[in-house]
Scaffold this active site. Sequence first.
Site, short mmCIF file in Angstrom:
data_model
loop_
_atom_site.label_atom_id
_atom_site.label_comp_id
_atom_site.label_asym_id
_atom_site.label_seq_id
_atom_site.Cartn_x
_atom_site.Cartn_y
_atom_site.Cartn_z
N LYS A 228 -27.26 -37.85 21.87
CA LYS A 228 -27.26 -39.24 21.43
C LYS A 228 -27.86 -39.41 20.04
O LYS A 228 -28.47 -38.51 19.48
CB LYS A 228 -28.00 -40.11 22.46
CG LYS A 228 -27.20 -40.33 23.73
CD LYS A 228 -27.84 -41.36 24.63
CE LYS A 228 -26.93 -41.68 25.83
NZ LYS A 228 -27.55 -42.65 26.75
N ARG A 262 -28.50 -36.33 33.01
CA ARG A 262 -27.07 -36.60 32.82
C ARG A 262 -26.67 -35.98 31.49
O ARG A 262 -27.14 -36.42 30.43
CB ARG A 262 -26.80 -38.10 32.84
CG ARG A 262 -25.33 -38.49 32.72
CD ARG A 262 -25.16 -40.00 32.79
NE ARG A 262 -23.76 -40.38 32.72
CZ ARG A 262 -23.08 -40.59 31.59
NH1 ARG A 262 -23.69 -40.46 30.43
NH2 ARG A 262 -21.81 -40.95 31.63
#
Length: 283
Positions: A228, A262
Amino acid sequence: MLSFMKKQFINCRGKLIDLSTPLIMGILNITPDSFYDGGKYSTEKDLIKQTEKMISEGAVIIDVGAVSTKPGAENITEEEERKRLFPFLEKLIKRFPETNFSVDTFRSGVAEMAIDKGAAIINDISAGSFDEKMFDVIAKYNVPYIIMHIKGTPQNMQKNPIYENIVKEIMFYFSEKINALKLRGVNDIIIDPGFGFGKTVEHNYEILKNLKTFEVFKMPILVGISRKSMINKVLNIDSEDALNATTSLNTFALLNGANILRVHDVKEAMEAVKIVKMFETNK
């Protein structure tokens, strides 16, 4: 290890999944526009191959999403989400019947159909905020439900997000959501602080530093920081080059109480789990 006070099991389709050792959730995006792997898995062959790879590397859950929720993503219709998701989801569940498939959706209609077709978990970025019927669907089927914190929507969430105290605000958000779910008889709740969803880079690191605070809920904590912008902006790199830093942050998350990671890269996440487990065992 890590979370002796938290819920140790979730019930997936009648089978208890042990969370006393952290688990890996592999990301499978059936989207043309996700921030890292959009368009990468657009055929049945590609999806099956990637699913096989993640399972072989140690993923216990495969999280399938048909709507991109990156900042500024297009908000597609429910009809389009269904068209993208269900032809592939049905085939994946049939091909891998022992695997726990999670469906990443904020729509109750999609969630209900996914559960009917064999999905074991619903992963909702809005924790019911985008669809008032979602909690009722979760209660009806009594499936594990991942509630994520988000401020705003994917279309506007990164436009100057402001908090007085981000950890306290997320705590209050979860308290309200958990109470509403408990009143409906939902017990298998997983909390996700929502890294990158209505947060600045600084907000994200503040959450990670204080992750153990969320153990007060005595529920599994899911962390999704894979490749991210909280990594890329700090290091001035692209998501393609963010694997090493992702593994570093996943390690911090595990040490601070994460139960589920995740990730896009299962093998490396599994290695982090094994190293942290050894570290904790030999304190």
